[in-house]
Design an enzyme around this catalytic site. Structure first.
Site, PDB file in Angstrom:
ATOM      1  N   GLY A  85      30.313  -2.672 -38.362  1.00  0.00           N
ATOM      2  CA  GLY A  85      30.884  -2.301 -39.662  1.00  0.00           C
ATOM      3  C   GLY A  85      31.011  -3.502 -40.571  1.00  0.00           C
ATOM      4  CB  THR A 139      27.751  -2.865 -44.746  1.00  0.00           C
ATOM      5  OG1 THR A 139      28.531  -1.821 -44.148  1.00  0.00           O
ATOM      6  CG2 THR A 139      26.445  -3.013 -44.007  1.00  0.00           C
ATOM      7  CG  ASN A 193      35.566  -4.299 -38.673  1.00  0.00           C
ATOM      8  OD1 ASN A 193      36.732  -4.402 -39.008  1.00  0.00           O
ATOM      9  ND2 ASN A 193      34.614  -3.904 -39.525  1.00  0.00           N
ATOM     10  CE1 TYR A 210      41.967   4.332 -38.589  1.00  0.00           C
ATOM     11  CE2 TYR A 210      44.337   3.922 -38.593  1.00  0.00           C
ATOM     12  CZ  TYR A 210      43.043   3.479 -38.795  1.00  0.00           C
ATOM     13  OH  TYR A 210      42.819   2.186 -39.192  1.00  0.00           O
ATOM     14  CB  THR A 223      44.623   9.759 -30.778  1.00  0.00           C
ATOM     15  OG1 THR A 223      45.680  10.684 -31.056  1.00  0.00           O
ATOM     16  CG2 THR A 223      44.111   9.978 -29.374  1.00  0.00           C
TER      17      THR A 223
HETATM   18  N1  NAP Z   1      41.970  -1.165 -44.408  1.00  0.00           N
HETATM   19  C1  NAP Z   1      43.112  -1.183 -43.740  1.00  0.00           C
HETATM   20  O1  NAP Z   1      44.203  -1.200 -44.325  1.00  0.00           O
HETATM   21  C2  NAP Z   1      43.104  -1.189 -42.237  1.00  0.00           C
HETATM   22  C3  NAP Z   1      44.338  -1.349 -41.600  1.00  0.00           C
HETATM   23  C4  NAP Z   1      44.354  -1.387 -40.208  1.00  0.00           C
HETATM   24  C5  NAP Z   1      43.196  -1.282 -39.493  1.00  0.00           C
HETATM   25  N2  NAP Z   1      42.005  -1.128 -40.136  1.00  0.00           N
HETATM   26  C6  NAP Z   1      40.798  -1.047 -39.330  1.00  0.00           C
HETATM   27  O2  NAP Z   1      39.949  -2.118 -39.684  1.00  0.00           O
HETATM   28  C7  NAP Z   1      38.579  -1.734 -39.511  1.00  0.00           C
HETATM   29  C8  NAP Z   1      37.810  -1.994 -40.784  1.00  0.00           C
HETATM   30  O3  NAP Z   1      38.414  -1.264 -41.830  1.00  0.00           O
HETATM   31  P1  NAP Z   1      38.015  -1.469 -43.371  1.00  0.00           P
HETATM   32  O4  NAP Z   1      39.209  -1.092 -44.138  1.00  0.00           O
HETATM   33  O5  NAP Z   1      37.405  -2.808 -43.568  1.00  0.00           O
HETATM   34  O6  NAP Z   1      36.909  -0.320 -43.534  1.00  0.00           O
HETATM   35  P2  NAP Z   1      35.790  -0.034 -44.648  1.00  0.00           P
HETATM   36  O7  NAP Z   1      35.950  -0.953 -45.812  1.00  0.00           O
HETATM   37  O8  NAP Z   1      35.809   1.429 -44.873  1.00  0.00           O
HETATM   38  O9  NAP Z   1      34.425  -0.447 -43.871  1.00  0.00           O
HETATM   39  C9  NAP Z   1      34.081   0.273 -42.714  1.00  0.00           C
HETATM   40  C10 NAP Z   1      32.834  -0.303 -42.075  1.00  0.00           C
HETATM   41  O10 NAP Z   1      32.519   0.551 -40.954  1.00  0.00           O
HETATM   42  C11 NAP Z   1      31.224   1.116 -41.123  1.00  0.00           C
HETATM   43  N3  NAP Z   1      31.188   2.506 -40.692  1.00  0.00           N
HETATM   44  C12 NAP Z   1      31.748   3.581 -41.317  1.00  0.00           C
HETATM   45  N4  NAP Z   1      31.432   4.719 -40.672  1.00  0.00           N
HETATM   46  C13 NAP Z   1      30.633   4.362 -39.626  1.00  0.00           C
HETATM   47  C14 NAP Z   1      29.946   5.080 -38.623  1.00  0.00           C
HETATM   48  N5  NAP Z   1      29.985   6.409 -38.562  1.00  0.00           N
HETATM   49  N6  NAP Z   1      29.206   4.394 -37.731  1.00  0.00           N
HETATM   50  C15 NAP Z   1      29.108   3.042 -37.807  1.00  0.00           C
HETATM   51  N7  NAP Z   1      29.730   2.299 -38.731  1.00  0.00           N
HETATM   52  C16 NAP Z   1      30.486   2.944 -39.647  1.00  0.00           C
HETATM   53  C17 NAP Z   1      30.936   1.046 -42.624  1.00  0.00           C
HETATM   54  O11 NAP Z   1      29.530   1.029 -42.823  1.00  0.00           O
HETATM   55  P3  NAP Z   1      28.882   1.577 -44.230  1.00  0.00           P
HETATM   56  O12 NAP Z   1      29.195   0.533 -45.258  1.00  0.00           O
HETATM   57  O13 NAP Z   1      27.448   1.720 -43.949  1.00  0.00           O
HETATM   58  O14 NAP Z   1      29.561   2.881 -44.511  1.00  0.00           O
HETATM   59  C18 NAP Z   1      31.621  -0.279 -42.999  1.00  0.00           C
HETATM   60  O15 NAP Z   1      30.786  -1.374 -42.719  1.00  0.00           O
HETATM   61  C19 NAP Z   1      38.617  -0.260 -39.093  1.00  0.00           C
HETATM   62  O16 NAP Z   1      38.535  -0.169 -37.688  1.00  0.00           O
HETATM   63  C20 NAP Z   1      39.988   0.204 -39.544  1.00  0.00           C
HETATM   64  O17 NAP Z   1      40.466   1.281 -38.786  1.00  0.00           O
HETATM   65  C21 NAP Z   1      41.944  -1.068 -41.508  1.00  0.00           C
END
Ligand code: NAP
Length: 250
Positions: free
Chosen positions: A14, A16, A91, A156, A158
Site C-alpha cells: 500500500g 502508492t 501497511n 476494522y 476485528t
Molecule cells: N489514516 C489513519 O488515520 C490510520 C489510523 C490508524 C491506522 N491506519 C492504518 O494505516 C494503514 C495505511 O492507511 P492510510 O490512511 O495511509 O491509507 P490510504 O491513504 O487509504 O492508502 C491505502 C494504501 O493501501 C492500498 N490498498 C487499498 N486497497 C487495497 C487492496 N484491496 N489491495 C491492496 N492494496 C490496497 C492503496 O492502494 P491504491 O492507491 O492503489 O488504492 C494505498 O496504497 C492502513 O492499514 C490503515 O488501517 C490508518
C-alpha cells in the site's frame, strides 16, 4: 548512531499514497531497495517507469489487490523469488464503517482479506527468507482500533486486534533468528482513508479530543517505523507502539 538501509531490501504494501508512500519515500532516502504495492495497474506502470529513471534507489512496484485471492497468490510467488527481504511493512489497509446488523458480508470478507489475511500470507513468505538470512524486521500497521473501538468499526477493529495477535506470535517464533516483529498503531492520521471515513466536522471534533490537539501527519508515524525497521532496534519485539498523541489514554 545513524539509521541506514543501504544494501537492504524493504517491502512496503500500500505504498502508492498515504502512510505507505511516506514510508517508501523515507526508506528510499535512506538507501533501501524497495518492493512496493498498489492496486491501480496504470498507476503502477507509470510509477515503475519513473522508478527506472531514478538512479538513487531501486524501486519495483507490483499491482496487487489483496481482496482478490489470485492476485495475492501471484504476489506471494513474486516474493518467494527474492533471495533477501530485510524489512517488511504490512501497511495496506481499508475501512468501511457500518453498524453490525447492517454490515455487508462482502465488506467483512474484503476487509479481512486486505487487513489481516494478506499480512499473514506476506509474513509467512518473508519470514522464510528472514529465518534463512538470520535477519529481519517486520512491522504491522495496526491502529488504535486494535486496542479500543467505536461504534461502526466491528470489522476494522476485528482485523486490527487480529493483526497484533499475528505480531506477537511471529515475534515469539522469529526472535531466535534475529527477526523482530512489532505493530505500530497510529491514531488519527491525515490521509485519504481518514478523509473517506470522517467528515470535516467529525475530524475537527476528534482533533479536540486528542491531547496533542491535532491529527498526525504521515511522517510522524514514519519516523517510528524507521527506527523499528532499522538495525538500531536490536531488542524491541512483540510490542504494539501506539502513536496517537495520547488519545487512547483519555
Ligand atoms: N489514516 C489513519 O488515520 C490510520 C489510523 C490508524 C491506522 N491506519 C492504518 O494505516 C494503514 C495505511 O492507511 P492510510 O490512511 O495511509 O491509507 P490510504 O491513504 O487509504 O492508502 C491505502 C494504501 O493501501 C492500498 N490498498 C487499498 N486497497 C487495497 C487492496 N484491496 N489491495 C491492496 N492494496 C490496497 C492503496 O492502494 P491504491 O492507491 O492503489 O488504492 C494505498 O496504497 C492502513 O492499514 C490503515 O488501517 C490508518
Amino acid at each position: 548512531m545513524k539509521i541506514d538501509f543501504q544494501d537492504q531490501t524493504v517491502l512496503v504494501t500500500g505504498a502508492t499514497r498515504g502512510m505507505g508512500k511516506q514510508f517508501a519515500d523515507d526508506f528510499a532516502k535512506l538507501g533501501a531497495d524497495l518492493i512496493l504495492t498498489g492496486t491501480d495497474k496504470d498507476k503502477i506502470e507509470t510509477l515503475n517507469r519513473e522508478a527506472r529513471r531514478d538512479k538513487q534507489s531501486s524501486r519495483k512496484y507490483y499491482a496487487v489487490d489483496f481482496a482478490n485471492a489470485e492476485s495475492t497468490k501471484a504476489f506471494i510467488e513474486a516474493i518467494d523469488a527474492y533471495q533477501k527481504i530485510d524489512v517488511c511493512i504490512n501497511n495496506a489497509g481499508i475501512n468501511r464503517i457500518n453498524f453490525i446488523d447492517e454490515t455487508l458480508i462482502e465488506d467483512w470478507k474484503e476487509i479481512l482479506a486486505v487487513n489481516l489475511e494478506a499480512p499473514f500470507m506476506i509474513t509467512r513468505a518473508v519470514s522464510r527468507l528472514m529465518k534463512k538470512n538470520r535477519y529481519g524486521r517486520i512491522i504491522n500497521i495496526a491502529s488504535i482500533f486494535g486496542i479500543i473501538s467505536k461504534a461502526k468499526r466491528s470489522i476494522y477493529t476485528t482485523t486490527k486486534f487480529g493483526l497484533h495477535g499475528l505480531t506477537v506470535t511471529a515475534a515469539i517464533e522469529l526472535a531466535p533468528y534475529n527477526v523482530l516483529v512489532n505493530s505500530v498503531s497510529p491514531g488519527f492520521v491525515l490521509t485519504e482513508l481518514t478523509k473517506s471515513i470522517l467528515s470535516e466536522a467529525e475530524m475537527e471534533d476528534l482533533a479536540r479530543q486528542v491531547p496533542m490537539g491535532r491529527f498526525a501527519e504521515p511522517d510522524e508515524i514514519s519516523r517510528v517505523v524507521l527506527f523499528l525497521a532499522s538495525s538500531l532496534n536490536t531488542y524491541l519485539t512483540g510490542q504494539n507502539i501506539v502513536v496517537d498523541g495520547c488519545f487512547v489514554n483519555v
